[in-house]
Design a protein around this motif. Structure first.
Motif, mmCIF file in Angstrom:
data_model
loop_
_atom_site.group_PDB
_atom_site.id
_atom_site.type_symbol
_atom_site.label_atom_id
_atom_site.label_comp_id
_atom_site.label_asym_id
_atom_site.label_seq_id
_atom_site.Cartn_x
_atom_site.Cartn_y
_atom_site.Cartn_z
ATOM 1 N N PRO A 165 0.826 -1.209 0.000
ATOM 2 C CA PRO A 165 0.000 0.000 0.000
ATOM 3 C C PRO A 165 0.857 1.254 0.000
ATOM 4 O O PRO A 165 1.876 1.334 0.678
ATOM 5 N N ALA A 166 0.419 2.229 -0.784
ATOM 6 C CA ALA A 166 1.160 3.479 -0.891
ATOM 7 C C ALA A 166 0.723 4.446 0.200
ATOM 8 O O ALA A 166 -0.324 4.282 0.817
ATOM 9 N N PRO A 167 1.516 5.474 0.466
ATOM 10 C CA PRO A 167 1.093 6.514 1.399
ATOM 11 C C PRO A 167 -0.236 7.119 0.959
ATOM 12 O O PRO A 167 -0.464 7.317 -0.234
ATOM 13 N N GLU A 185 -7.425 -2.356 8.153
ATOM 14 C CA GLU A 185 -6.187 -2.058 7.425
ATOM 15 C C GLU A 185 -6.471 -1.374 6.093
ATOM 16 O O GLU A 185 -5.724 -0.498 5.653
ATOM 17 N N ALA A 186 -7.571 -1.775 5.458
ATOM 18 C CA ALA A 186 -7.939 -1.194 4.165
ATOM 19 C C ALA A 186 -8.563 0.186 4.313
ATOM 20 O O ALA A 186 -8.711 0.914 3.325
ATOM 21 N N GLY A 187 -8.955 0.547 5.540
ATOM 22 C CA GLY A 187 -9.592 1.842 5.772
ATOM 23 C C GLY A 187 -11.084 1.833 5.527
ATOM 24 O O GLY A 187 -11.717 2.892 5.513
ATOM 25 N N MET A 188 -11.675 0.646 5.362
ATOM 26 C CA MET A 188 -13.105 0.547 5.060
ATOM 27 C C MET A 188 -13.930 0.405 6.338
ATOM 28 O O MET A 188 -13.393 0.216 7.424
ATOM 29 N N LYS A 189 -15.249 0.483 6.174
ATOM 30 C CA LYS A 189 -16.189 0.254 7.269
ATOM 31 C C LYS A 189 -16.949 -1.036 6.982
ATOM 32 O O LYS A 189 -17.224 -1.362 5.828
ATOM 33 N N GLY A 199 -12.539 10.794 4.812
ATOM 34 C CA GLY A 199 -11.652 11.797 4.254
ATOM 35 C C GLY A 199 -10.298 11.288 3.808
ATOM 36 O O GLY A 199 -9.521 12.037 3.207
ATOM 37 N N ARG A 200 -9.993 10.025 4.065
ATOM 38 C CA ARG A 200 -8.717 9.438 3.644
ATOM 39 C C ARG A 200 -8.874 8.908 2.228
ATOM 40 O O ARG A 200 -9.778 8.126 1.949
ATOM 41 N N CYS A 201 -8.000 9.303 1.356
ATOM 42 C CA CYS A 201 -8.072 8.862 -0.039
ATOM 43 C C CYS A 201 -7.443 7.470 -0.157
ATOM 44 O O CYS A 201 -6.232 7.309 -0.094
ATOM 45 N N LEU A 202 -8.308 6.463 -0.324
ATOM 46 C CA LEU A 202 -7.860 5.076 -0.374
ATOM 47 C C LEU A 202 -7.627 4.587 -1.797
ATOM 48 O O LEU A 202 -6.931 3.598 -2.012
ATOM 49 N N VAL A 203 -8.246 5.263 -2.764
ATOM 50 C CA VAL A 203 -8.007 4.994 -4.181
ATOM 51 C C VAL A 203 -7.695 6.329 -4.835
ATOM 52 O O VAL A 203 -8.475 7.279 -4.711
ATOM 53 N N ASP A 204 -6.567 6.423 -5.510
ATOM 54 C CA ASP A 204 -6.134 7.687 -6.099
ATOM 55 C C ASP A 204 -5.693 7.430 -7.538
ATOM 56 O O ASP A 204 -4.777 6.640 -7.774
ATOM 57 N N GLY A 205 -6.374 8.057 -8.475
ATOM 58 C CA GLY A 205 -6.038 7.856 -9.874
ATOM 59 C C GLY A 205 -6.254 6.435 -10.342
ATOM 60 O O GLY A 205 -5.565 5.948 -11.238
ATOM 61 N N GLY A 206 -7.203 5.733 -9.710
ATOM 62 C CA GLY A 206 -7.507 4.361 -10.081
ATOM 63 C C GLY A 206 -6.688 3.317 -9.358
ATOM 64 O O GLY A 206 -6.941 2.120 -9.498
ATOM 65 N N ARG A 207 -5.716 3.742 -8.555
ATOM 66 C CA ARG A 207 -4.868 2.801 -7.841
ATOM 67 C C ARG A 207 -5.301 2.677 -6.386
ATOM 68 O O ARG A 207 -5.448 3.677 -5.679
ATOM 69 N N LEU A 265 -4.681 2.257 -2.729
ATOM 70 C CA LEU A 265 -3.496 2.585 -1.941
ATOM 71 C C LEU A 265 -3.408 1.826 -0.624
ATOM 72 O O LEU A 265 -2.331 1.745 -0.031
ATOM 73 N N SER A 266 -4.527 1.294 -0.147
ATOM 74 C CA SER A 266 -4.570 0.797 1.230
ATOM 75 C C SER A 266 -4.616 -0.718 1.354
ATOM 76 O O SER A 266 -4.635 -1.238 2.468
#
Length: 479
Positions: free
Chosen positions: A25-27, A172-176, A441-449, A451-452
């Protein structure tokens, strides 16, 4: 790309490809202001679509929604060809079953479930060494969270085994997620059932005491045909004692097939709907998956009790179960939301596709093209799902004060041009791409990728190889 506190996402390398593992996972990037061509708030009293608006985020919450011309300065992120929607809510799924995607296609539910799925889950979950079972659940959950984020889902209602593992993956994925330790099935072993109930009540009371804001508790009787009335009563009593007045979701399968209905009626003299009602398990906390075959009186009873239906159109079609009377249920006042079911009976966790099927089969089955409009279908996939899970105050729409659970979908593909109606484009075309997803508010997918979440392809392939070998013993198939 937006501002990242720890540098840009790491690209996948040749070494990653050699071992078959996704890049770590990316920052996570932070965007405090998002400018979109279209915004679909899914809020009563607001327009279906707001054009050229900015959504502002602070501390994970939506703080403002305003026309671009009223925003001072430059937004952090420009989405000139996108529609910004609430994060999608998958109201019924079995996440680890991604590892059984396409496992037993073209079969009716009973044959699929009893001759293929239950034996396989027995082999790899219930009878396997605990470490191996947990590895199966973790790997399947990671793949599911990756797929759901990739297609815009931010909240899911799950039913499976080793829910603590899926909960860890979701965190870990940041999901609910709404879930518990184990779905309740009764195979004649009173002690095993009681132990499962205790595991669940311990798990759920812990969530209640901790006031967990990411994982929410549920009671998971698989169905009335797999949990007879006396066992449902036992489970309910234990939950009532352990969780008190906390809102615990009752998540179950209900009236999925005609055979299920006739079997329960023959054994008990009642319908599963009436059995749940007699036990106090048909309330506004109930999320009943499927509800394909419902009488007029049963629909009225569901509405009167405030019970919720998780409509799973693709799974119902694929298993030949039928078409749920969604338009009638909505007209009667039942809160109907959307779920994908598990990937083994769908074979995808893509809620955008689920929306398309839901709307189109409702129109086709009723002969009324006005039912389940694009707006109504998006409501089913967002705010109605949040309402069913008791989280309407927190998520499901784009509203000031709510959590910034959002998905951005790019509609600008030549093969699907032009765009006259952004909502219609979202629901009815196949050329749309989720490029960004936020949870709190956390961007978990950015530009289609994504991240988490990372998926260990080598580990997944090893598990699937063992499953494929076992599958051959059931069906004679080697592929």
């Amino acid at each position: 790309m937006g501002p990242c506190s720890e540098g840009p996402p790491r690209k996948r390398t040749a070494a990653d490809a050699e071992v078959g593992t996704e890049a770590p996972p990316a920052p996570l990037c932070s965007y405090k202001s998002i400018h979109a061509r279209w915004v679909a708030p899914v809020e009563s009293g607001m327009s279906d679509v707001l054009e050229d608006h900015v959504v502002c985020i602070e501390d994970g919450r939506i703080t403002a929604i305003m026309p671009r011309q009223d925003f001072a300065g430059e937004p952090d992120l420009h989405l000139p060809t996108h529609i910004l929607i609430p994060g999608l809510v998958n109201a019924h799924t079995h996440t680890p079953m991604t590892l059984l995607r396409g496992y037993a296609d073209d079969l009716p539910l009973n044959e699929w479930l009893f001759n293929h799925i239950f034996p396989t889950e027995g082999k790899f979950i219930l009878q396997a060494p605990v470490d191996e079972a947990k590895e199966f659940v973790r790997c399947g959950s990671e793949l599911a969270c990756y797929e759901m984020l990739k297609s815009g889902t931010t909240l899911f209602n799950d039913m499976y085994f080793f829910g603590d593992i899926t909960a860890d993956v979701a965190r870990e994925a940041g999901m609910k997620a709404v879930l518990t330790e184990v779905g309740l099935l009764y195979f004649g072993d009173d002690k095993a059932f009681a132990e499962a109930v205790t595991k669940n009540t311990d798990f759920c009371s812990g969530l209640v005491e901790a006031k967990d804001a990411q994982i929410y508790p549920s009671l998971l009787p698989h169905s009335v045909y797999m949990c007879p009335a006396e066992k449902l009563k036992e489970a309910k009593a234990a939950y009532d004692k352990a969780c008190g007045e906390a809102k615990v979701i009752v998540h179950t399968h209900l009236h999925e097939t005609k055979k299920e209905i006739s079997d329960v009626l023959e054994k008990t003299g009642q319908s599963a709907v009436n059995i749940l009602d007699s036990l106090g398990l048909l309330t506004d906390r109930t999320v009943a998956a499927h509800c394909v075959h419902m009488s007029d009186d049963e629909i009225k009873l569901m509405a009167a009790r405030g019970a919720n239906v998780a409509h799973c159109p693709r799974s119902n079609l694929k298993l030949g179960s039928g078409i749920a009377p969604v338009a009638q249920m909505l007209a009667t006042g039942v809160n109907v939301c959307l779920g994908t079911d598990g990937a083994s009976s769908n074979n995808t966790l893509d809620m955008l596709t689920e929306m398309q099927y839901a709307s189109m089969i409702a129109k086709g089955s009723t002969g009324d093209p006005t039912v389940l409009s694009a707006r109504a279908t998006l409501e089913m996939a967002t705010i109605r799902g949040a309402r069913a899970l008791g989280l309407e105050h927190e998520t499901g729409s784009i509203k000031v004060g709510k959590a910034a659970d959002l998905a951005a979908v790019n509609l600008d593909h030549l093969e699907a041009s032009p765009i006259f109606d952004a909502l219609g484009h979202l629901v009815f075309t196949n050329s749309r791409e989720v490029t960004h997803v936020w949870v709190n508010g956390r961007c978990l997918v950015d530009g289609g990728r994504v991240l988490s979440v990372s998926v260990d392809r080598a580990k997944m392939d090893r598990i699937v190889d063992r499953v494929r070998e076992f599958r051959a013993t059931l069906s004679g198939k080697s592929q």
